[in-house]
Scaffold this motif. Structure first.
Motif, PDB file in Angstrom:
ATOM      1  N   ALA A 210      39.449  20.728  22.124  1.00  0.00           N
ATOM      2  CA  ALA A 210      39.806  21.090  23.498  1.00  0.00           C
ATOM      3  C   ALA A 210      40.205  19.861  24.305  1.00  0.00           C
ATOM      4  O   ALA A 210      41.147  19.911  25.107  1.00  0.00           O
ATOM      5  CB  ALA A 210      38.628  21.804  24.166  1.00  0.00           C
ATOM      6  N   SER A 213      43.657  18.897  23.220  1.00  0.00           N
ATOM      7  CA  SER A 213      44.607  19.903  23.690  1.00  0.00           C
ATOM      8  C   SER A 213      44.888  19.755  25.179  1.00  0.00           C
ATOM      9  O   SER A 213      46.050  19.713  25.608  1.00  0.00           O
ATOM     10  CB  SER A 213      44.070  21.303  23.388  1.00  0.00           C
ATOM     11  N   GLY A 242      43.205  25.467  30.219  1.00  0.00           N
ATOM     12  CA  GLY A 242      43.255  24.773  28.937  1.00  0.00           C
ATOM     13  C   GLY A 242      41.890  24.558  28.326  1.00  0.00           C
ATOM     14  O   GLY A 242      41.691  24.791  27.123  1.00  0.00           O
ATOM     15  N   SER A 246      41.025  26.694  24.978  1.00  0.00           N
ATOM     16  CA  SER A 246      40.978  25.815  23.808  1.00  0.00           C
ATOM     17  C   SER A 246      39.660  25.962  23.067  1.00  0.00           C
ATOM     18  O   SER A 246      39.626  26.087  21.836  1.00  0.00           O
ATOM     19  CB  SER A 246      41.186  24.354  24.228  1.00  0.00           C
ATOM     20  N   ALA A 318      47.197  24.880  23.494  1.00  0.00           N
ATOM     21  CA  ALA A 318      45.919  25.343  22.945  1.00  0.00           C
ATOM     22  C   ALA A 318      46.124  26.163  21.675  1.00  0.00           C
ATOM     23  O   ALA A 318      45.374  26.023  20.700  1.00  0.00           O
ATOM     24  CB  ALA A 318      45.174  26.164  23.992  1.00  0.00           C
ATOM     25  N   ALA A 321      47.160  23.842  18.832  1.00  0.00           N
ATOM     26  CA  ALA A 321      46.002  23.085  18.350  1.00  0.00           C
ATOM     27  C   ALA A 321      45.103  23.944  17.474  1.00  0.00           C
ATOM     28  O   ALA A 321      44.562  23.475  16.465  1.00  0.00           O
ATOM     29  CB  ALA A 321      45.212  22.536  19.541  1.00  0.00           C
TER      30      ALA A 321
END
Length: 709
Positions: A210, A213, A242, A246, A318, A321
């Motif tokens: 996270a 990201s 985010g 994430s 996100a 990732a």
């Protein structure tokens, strides 16, 4: 034979490829983050909150104002002074003259206007307004400029006056303080993950992912700031969204991978299958949210469109990732995923609906409880959601002004000094612009007509433009800028002044207050169409994914109830004032005009996260068992733990932003957190399983398709 035998999908191949080339993938992400950060720093862009809305009457008036009245478009600031003695006393006049002279020498200062002109000294002669114009743009001013202004106005304080500051750079300076919201949200995520899964490694992978990201998304926005407008609120929103999604997306994939490892599956195969199953749910959910926030463009409000674009960038990063960086991280962890366990926390337990009640874990028992009496739970859950949503019918759209700034802030102090000395309406004057062949000739009559209108306490003498046949009259209302009474005055102001202005002369009501009123009307007219468009798009996406008509219909209804509950809580707290002091809101406020539209886009999309994750597991169980009721119980029992942990993390991230000083950000934080918690509890644990159980195999019906696994 299992109906859910894995197929080699593109996501499975991608996950396997990233796992095999784990260090290259990790290096690519870190390299992209560093490169984008450096490029953004070199380009040197800055966020800007431009509220201009093309096509609105207030925007058209602002364009005429900037064109025909030089200096009106300059960055302004204001020193508000209050004295027990009249400002005209010898001591006060000397202090004001000294401060004005010092202000004129401040670097970047264009001009200074001491109190004295009409409308700058209160009726009792004890409150005054010292106007400043800066050569720099508002976003280029900050704490250093405010410090220089404070130093220059020291003679005022030495003379015993109260001094406060409004406009730029005071607003920019107070917005530049340290914001600990993101850090608090991350700490909450760490704690919840440790308690939910008991492993330091299992916790660290989603949190680290996270951070990378969100950092990458912010770096992208930093680069874009040098190319186009990116709002400061948009950056905050990108961090908020985010961080939440994430961790959630990573949690879905990591949980699936951990379950498969526990069943003896090979690490590489497990990563590929987790990416193909949970990763597919992530892609669908993320796509839905991104489409929803990008759909904000239909509102025709550039500021809101930019907010949606910032959120979409965070969402896309996100998702990328989750299906690339995360598989690489899981491959690096290998069989050590559950390493460094906390001794007092038990890990996830397998789902066994045939086990004795005392050996069955809590969510499994709960899933059976709901699916055995679905109608009773359906009625109870619906009643609670409707009760939470009821305040929506009393929602008032408006604007948040400096009166809601934090206690002790200089902008709030200035607001109340002006309200006390001049009246609350002086904090948001309306600028009436006349443009046409008779504008200058009829301006005096227009000003007099404005003074006679109910709700108006002051109208300035007309100011003719040196460039064209235009004139300006400043109108002050009796109520505060955010008051519904001010909205009523602004709505009819131009209409009532137009007959006096004469044929062919345009009359515009502009200024921040008028822009806010026009913005509220634009949002109110577009919101129903936007809601319908988002529902339709999400319905089609879910219908295509799950090959069903009832499943997307149920999802749409449940998500509307969830969003309605969030709106209701926001109205109760911010507009009605319930518990507002507990979150640092000094007074009840109207709901910021663009917030409901933004909240709906985000909330409707986020609701899809848990919906897709739950339905994917229910459908897998349906294919394996062929039992529509048992499949619902298996799906709920299998996903409830991770959905609950994910919701607690996301709600904690959102609630952490209540710590900010920005009331609008607080609205978003409270609304988003409420919807997530409602969605993960009442919706996913009660309403969804009840509806799925009631409809049984009809959940998977589509015209021309058999209702069989």
């Amino acid at each position: 034979m299992s109906h859910s035998a894995p197929r080699t999908t593109m996501l499975a191949r991608l996950g396997g490829w990233c796992a095999r080339r784990r260090w290259w993938v990790l290096g690519a992400w870190v390299g992209a983050l560093v490169a984008l950060t450096v490029i953004g720093g070199v380009l040197g862009g800055r966020p800007t909150d431009n509220l201009t809305v093309p096509g609105l009457p207030a925007a058209e008036g602002a364009a005429v104002l900037q064109r025909d009245f030089p200096g009106q478009g300059a960055t302004d600031g204001q020193v508000v002074i209050r004295s027990e003695a009249p400002l005209s006393s010898a001591r006060n006049r000397a202090a004001i003259a000294a401060a004005a002279g010092a202000l004129e020498r401040v670097p970047g200062m264009e001009s200074v206007s001491p109190p004295g002109a009409p409308g700058t000294v209160s009726a009792d002669g004890r409150t005054g307004l010292m106007d400043m114009e800066w050569r720099a743009a508002a976003e280029d001013l900050g704490p250093a400029d405010l410090a220089r202004v404070r130093e220059a106005t020291r003679p005022l304080a030495q003379a015993g006056m109260q001094v406060a500051y409004a406009g730029s750079p005071a607003v920019q300076a107070e917005a530049s303080g340290t914001d600990w919201s993101a850090a608090v949200g991350i700490v909450a995520a760490v704690v919840i993950l440790l308690l939910a899964f008991g492993s330091v490694v299992t916790m660290a992978i989603p949190v680290a992912g996270a951070l990378v990201s969100v950092g990458t998304a912010l770096a992208v926005l930093t680069v874009l700031e040098s190319l186009t407008d990116v709002s400061a609120v948009g950056r905050t929103l990108a961090v908020m969204i985010g961080l939440g999604v994430s961790v959630d997306y990573a949690l879905f994939v990591v949980t699936r991978h951990a379950q498969q490892l526990g069943q003896g599956m090979d690490v590489g195969e497990s990563i590929a299958r987790a990416t193909a199953t949970a990763g597919r749910a992530v892609v669908i959910a993320g796509t839905t949210v991104a489409i929803a926030v990008l759909g904000l463009a239909v509102a025709g409000i550039p500021f809101v469109t930019r907010l949606g674009q910032a959120a979409a960038i965070a969402l896309v990063v996100a998702v990328l990732a989750a299906i690339t960086l995360l598989p690489a991280a899981l491959a690096i962890a290998g069989h050590g995923l559950g390493r460094w366990r906390l001794p007092f926390v038990s890990g996830p337990r397998p789902v066994d609906l045939d086990a004795p009640a005392d050996r069955m874990h809590g969510f499994a028992r709960w899933s059976l409880t709901v699916t055995r009496r679905p109608w009773a739970w359906l009625v109870a859950a619906t009643a609670v959601l409707v009760a939470l949503a009821l305040p929506v019918f009393w929602m008032e759209l408006g604007q948040v002004d400096a009166g809601t700034d934090p206690e002790g802030s200089t902008t709030r102090e200035a607001y109340h000094l002006v309200a006390t000395g001049f009246g609350p309406g002086f904090n948001g004057p309306v600028e009436v612009v006349l443009a046409g062949p008779q504008a200058k000739a009829r301006a005096q009559d227009v000003a007099q007509r404005a003074r006679d209108l109910a709700g108006v306490v002051y109208a300035s003498p007309p100011v003719p433009s040196p460039r064209a046949d235009t004139a300006l009259v400043t109108v002050v209302t009796a109520a505060a800028p955010a008051s519904p009474r001010t909205t009523e005055v602004v709505e009819r102001l131009a209409q009532r002044l137009r007959p006096v202005a004469g044929p062919g002369t345009q009359v515009y009501a502009t200024g921040l207050t008028a822009v806010g009123v026009d913005l509220s009307e634009r949002v109110a007219s577009r919101l129903p169409w936007f809601i319908a468009a988002v529902i339709l798009i999400s319905f089609v996406l879910l219908m295509v994914e799950f090959r069903s008509l009832l499943v997307p219909l149920q999802a749409a209804v449940m998500n509307l109830l969830s969003v309605g509950a969030a709106f209701g809580v926001v109205v109760a707290i911010f507009q009605w004032g319930i518990l507002r002091s507990a979150i640092g809101v000094p007074e009840a406020v109207a709901i910021e005009a663009w917030v409901p539209m933004m909240m709906f886009a985000i909330l409707f999309g986020l609701s899809m996260d848990y919906e897709v994750f739950l339905l994917s597991r229910v459908r897998e169980a349906w294919r394996d068992t062929g039992d529509p009721h048992r499949s619902v119980a298996i799906g709920v029992a299998s996903t409830a733990r991770v959905i609950t942990a994910a919701a607690l993390i996301m709600a904690s991230v959102f609630l952490a932003f209540v710590l900010t000083d920005n009331v609008v950000v607080k609205m978003l934080g409270i609304g988003l957190a409420t919807a997530v918690l409602v969605d993960a509890t009442i919706i996913r644990l009660v309403l969804a399983p009840a509806l799925l159980s009631i409809f049984g195999r009809w959940n998977w019906w589509l015209p021309g398709r058999r209702m069989s696994p």
